[in-house]
Design a protein around this motif. Structure first.
Motif, PDB file in Angstrom:
ATOM      1  N   LEU A   5       6.547  -7.561  -9.401  1.00  0.00           N
ATOM      2  CA  LEU A   5       5.395  -7.428  -8.525  1.00  0.00           C
ATOM      3  C   LEU A   5       4.662  -8.753  -8.434  1.00  0.00           C
ATOM      4  CD1 LEU A   5       2.754  -7.332 -10.577  1.00  0.00           C
ATOM      5  CD2 LEU A   5       3.451  -4.982 -10.846  1.00  0.00           C
ATOM      6  N   SER A   6       3.829  -8.868  -7.423  1.00  0.00           N
ATOM      7  CA  SER A   6       2.976 -10.048  -7.248  1.00  0.00           C
ATOM      8  C   SER A   6       1.553  -9.660  -7.590  1.00  0.00           C
ATOM      9  CB  SER A   6       3.034 -10.537  -5.801  1.00  0.00           C
ATOM     10  OG  SER A   6       4.331 -10.945  -5.473  1.00  0.00           O
ATOM     11  N   MET A   7       0.890 -10.558  -8.325  1.00  0.00           N
ATOM     12  CA  MET A   7      -0.497 -10.318  -8.710  1.00  0.00           C
ATOM     13  C   MET A   7      -1.319 -11.554  -8.382  1.00  0.00           C
ATOM     14  SD  MET A   7      -2.005  -8.849 -12.296  1.00  0.00           S
ATOM     15  CE  MET A   7      -2.236 -10.300 -13.273  1.00  0.00           C
ATOM     16  N   TYR A   8      -2.451 -11.337  -7.747  1.00  0.00           N
ATOM     17  CA  TYR A   8      -3.349 -12.423  -7.360  1.00  0.00           C
ATOM     18  C   TYR A   8      -4.661 -12.252  -8.104  1.00  0.00           C
ATOM     19  CZ  TYR A   8      -0.026 -12.854  -3.557  1.00  0.00           C
ATOM     20  OH  TYR A   8       1.129 -13.003  -2.840  1.00  0.00           O
ATOM     21  N   VAL A  30       5.890 -10.131 -13.721  1.00  0.00           N
ATOM     22  CA  VAL A  30       4.689 -10.400 -12.934  1.00  0.00           C
ATOM     23  C   VAL A  30       4.716 -11.828 -12.391  1.00  0.00           C
ATOM     24  CG1 VAL A  30       2.164 -10.506 -12.962  1.00  0.00           C
ATOM     25  CG2 VAL A  30       3.359  -8.778 -14.326  1.00  0.00           C
ATOM     26  N   ASP A  31       4.653 -11.941 -11.068  1.00  0.00           N
ATOM     27  CA  ASP A  31       4.514 -13.234 -10.390  1.00  0.00           C
ATOM     28  C   ASP A  31       3.020 -13.410 -10.144  1.00  0.00           C
ATOM     29  OD1 ASP A  31       4.802 -15.558  -8.922  1.00  0.00           O
ATOM     30  OD2 ASP A  31       5.399 -14.512  -7.086  1.00  0.00           O
ATOM     31  N   PHE A  32       2.345 -14.158 -11.033  1.00  0.00           N
ATOM     32  CA  PHE A  32       0.887 -14.308 -10.966  1.00  0.00           C
ATOM     33  C   PHE A  32       0.512 -15.565 -10.204  1.00  0.00           C
ATOM     34  CE2 PHE A  32      -3.167 -15.915 -12.583  1.00  0.00           C
ATOM     35  CZ  PHE A  32      -3.980 -14.831 -12.312  1.00  0.00           C
ATOM     36  N   ARG A  33      -0.480 -15.423  -9.328  1.00  0.00           N
ATOM     37  CA  ARG A  33      -0.986 -16.581  -8.589  1.00  0.00           C
ATOM     38  C   ARG A  33      -2.495 -16.671  -8.797  1.00  0.00           C
ATOM     39  NH1 ARG A  33       0.166 -18.092  -2.294  1.00  0.00           N
ATOM     40  NH2 ARG A  33      -1.197 -19.915  -2.168  1.00  0.00           N
ATOM     41  N   ASP A  34      -2.922 -17.796  -9.358  1.00  0.00           N
ATOM     42  CA  ASP A  34      -4.341 -18.076  -9.542  1.00  0.00           C
ATOM     43  C   ASP A  34      -4.865 -18.618  -8.215  1.00  0.00           C
ATOM     44  OD1 ASP A  34      -6.824 -19.355 -10.048  1.00  0.00           O
ATOM     45  OD2 ASP A  34      -6.283 -19.702 -12.139  1.00  0.00           O
ATOM     46  N   ALA A  91      -5.475  -8.321  -7.405  1.00  0.00           N
ATOM     47  CA  ALA A  91      -4.848  -7.720  -6.229  1.00  0.00           C
ATOM     48  C   ALA A  91      -3.357  -7.675  -6.539  1.00  0.00           C
ATOM     49  CB  ALA A  91      -5.130  -8.544  -4.983  1.00  0.00           C
ATOM     50  N   ILE A  92      -2.761  -6.496  -6.464  1.00  0.00           N
ATOM     51  CA  ILE A  92      -1.354  -6.320  -6.853  1.00  0.00           C
ATOM     52  C   ILE A  92      -0.561  -5.803  -5.665  1.00  0.00           C
ATOM     53  CG2 ILE A  92       0.221  -5.063  -8.388  1.00  0.00           C
ATOM     54  CD1 ILE A  92      -2.188  -4.884 -10.381  1.00  0.00           C
ATOM     55  N   ILE A  93       0.576  -6.457  -5.435  1.00  0.00           N
ATOM     56  CA  ILE A  93       1.483  -6.033  -4.369  1.00  0.00           C
ATOM     57  C   ILE A  93       2.825  -5.725  -5.017  1.00  0.00           C
ATOM     58  CG2 ILE A  93       2.663  -6.713  -2.252  1.00  0.00           C
ATOM     59  CD1 ILE A  93       0.227  -8.526  -1.671  1.00  0.00           C
ATOM     60  N   GLU A  94       3.261  -4.479  -4.848  1.00  0.00           N
ATOM     61  CA  GLU A  94       4.552  -4.055  -5.402  1.00  0.00           C
ATOM     62  C   GLU A  94       5.214  -3.164  -4.355  1.00  0.00           C
ATOM     63  OE1 GLU A  94       7.609  -1.861  -6.824  1.00  0.00           O
ATOM     64  OE2 GLU A  94       5.732  -0.735  -6.746  1.00  0.00           O
ATOM     65  N   GLY A  95       6.271  -3.686  -3.746  1.00  0.00           N
ATOM     66  CA  GLY A  95       6.933  -2.921  -2.695  1.00  0.00           C
ATOM     67  C   GLY A  95       5.950  -2.619  -1.578  1.00  0.00           C
ATOM     68  N   ASP A  96       5.761  -1.330  -1.277  1.00  0.00           N
ATOM     69  CA  ASP A  96       4.809  -0.958  -0.236  1.00  0.00           C
ATOM     70  C   ASP A  96       3.442  -0.577  -0.811  1.00  0.00           C
ATOM     71  OD1 ASP A  96       5.538   1.392  -1.432  1.00  0.00           O
ATOM     72  OD2 ASP A  96       6.009   2.460   0.422  1.00  0.00           O
ATOM     73  N   LYS A  97       3.253  -0.772  -2.112  1.00  0.00           N
ATOM     74  CA  LYS A  97       1.969  -0.473  -2.753  1.00  0.00           C
ATOM     75  C   LYS A  97       1.051  -1.685  -2.675  1.00  0.00           C
ATOM     76  CE  LYS A  97       3.856   2.707  -6.162  1.00  0.00           C
ATOM     77  NZ  LYS A  97       4.765   2.554  -7.263  1.00  0.00           N
ATOM     78  N   ARG A  98      -0.220  -1.421  -2.371  1.00  0.00           N
ATOM     79  CA  ARG A  98      -1.267  -2.436  -2.355  1.00  0.00           C
ATOM     80  C   ARG A  98      -2.383  -1.902  -3.242  1.00  0.00           C
ATOM     81  NH1 ARG A  98       2.658  -4.128  -0.590  1.00  0.00           N
ATOM     82  NH2 ARG A  98       3.040  -5.268   1.327  1.00  0.00           N
ATOM     83  N   LEU A  99      -2.568  -2.522  -4.402  1.00  0.00           N
ATOM     84  CA  LEU A  99      -3.500  -2.009  -5.400  1.00  0.00           C
ATOM     85  C   LEU A  99      -4.542  -3.070  -5.735  1.00  0.00           C
ATOM     86  CD1 LEU A  99      -0.623  -0.601  -7.593  1.00  0.00           C
ATOM     87  CD2 LEU A  99      -2.133   0.760  -6.144  1.00  0.00           C
ATOM     88  N   LEU A 100      -5.772  -2.621  -5.914  1.00  0.00           N
ATOM     89  CA  LEU A 100      -6.878  -3.541  -6.161  1.00  0.00           C
ATOM     90  C   LEU A 100      -7.647  -3.101  -7.392  1.00  0.00           C
ATOM     91  CD1 LEU A 100      -7.904  -6.025  -4.682  1.00  0.00           C
ATOM     92  CD2 LEU A 100      -9.346  -4.553  -3.290  1.00  0.00           C
ATOM     93  N   GLY A 101      -7.854  -4.035  -8.306  1.00  0.00           N
ATOM     94  CA  GLY A 101      -8.568  -3.744  -9.539  1.00  0.00           C
ATOM     95  C   GLY A 101      -7.607  -3.315 -10.636  1.00  0.00           C
ATOM     96  N   TRP A 102      -8.151  -2.985 -11.791  1.00  0.00           N
ATOM     97  CA  TRP A 102      -7.327  -2.537 -12.923  1.00  0.00           C
ATOM     98  C   TRP A 102      -7.932  -1.251 -13.466  1.00  0.00           C
ATOM     99  CZ3 TRP A 102      -2.626  -2.851 -13.764  1.00  0.00           C
ATOM    100  CH2 TRP A 102      -2.045  -2.653 -15.019  1.00  0.00           C
ATOM    101  N   THR A 103      -7.810  -0.212 -12.675  1.00  0.00           N
ATOM    102  CA  THR A 103      -8.372   1.094 -13.005  1.00  0.00           C
ATOM    103  C   THR A 103      -7.271   2.023 -13.519  1.00  0.00           C
ATOM    104  OG1 THR A 103      -7.945   1.972 -10.794  1.00  0.00           O
ATOM    105  CG2 THR A 103     -10.076   0.844 -11.145  1.00  0.00           C
ATOM    106  N   ALA A 104      -7.679   3.189 -13.991  1.00  0.00           N
ATOM    107  CA  ALA A 104      -6.706   4.179 -14.461  1.00  0.00           C
ATOM    108  C   ALA A 104      -5.752   4.567 -13.330  1.00  0.00           C
ATOM    109  CB  ALA A 104      -7.425   5.403 -14.997  1.00  0.00           C
TER     110      ALA A 104
END
Length: 114
Positions: A5-8, A30-34, A91-104
């Motif tokens: 996944l990609s994480m920003y 994790v492909d992390f981009r600062d 901000a996390i992008i994995e396949g067709d998922k777009r997720l924001l934050g680090w919640t449950a």
């Protein structure tokens, strides 16, 4: 392995650090981009804004509180281009998922223990 996944976010952000560590422990690559050290282009910001909407601008952040009314009146693109630390993170992008934050809910969506 869970996949890739990609994480920003920001390298110094404790939430981003925790998210990356937990994702890697769960088997994610994790492909992390600062976004402050490797800024996004206007086109990349436009794509992120299209994917996440106005929620990408963290209006609860210290950065937001320190901005003038004129700065706050800008478009999300103007604000995020000028102040990448204003981005809600991670901000996390994995396949067709777009997720924001680090919640449950984000953790559950990625198969990470809550």
């Amino acid at each position: 392995m869970a996949g890739q996944l990609s994480m920003y976010g920001l390298a110094h952000c404790s939430t981003c650090q925790k998210a990356q560590a937990e994702l890697e422990a769960a088997g994610w690559l994790v492909d992390f981009r600062d976004v402050s050290k490797a800024p996004l282009s206007d086109d990349e910001w436009k794509k992120m804004i299209a994917e996440f909407g106005e929620k990408l601008v963290n209006r609860a952040s210290l950065t937001w509180r320190g901005m003038s009314e004129a700065e706050r009146a800008g478009t999300p693109l103007q604000m995020l281009s000028a102040k990448p630390s204003l981005m809600k993170r991670p901000a996390i992008i994995e396949g067709d998922k777009r997720l924001l934050g680090w919640t449950a809910n984000v953790k559950r969506a990625l198969g990470v223990a809550v």
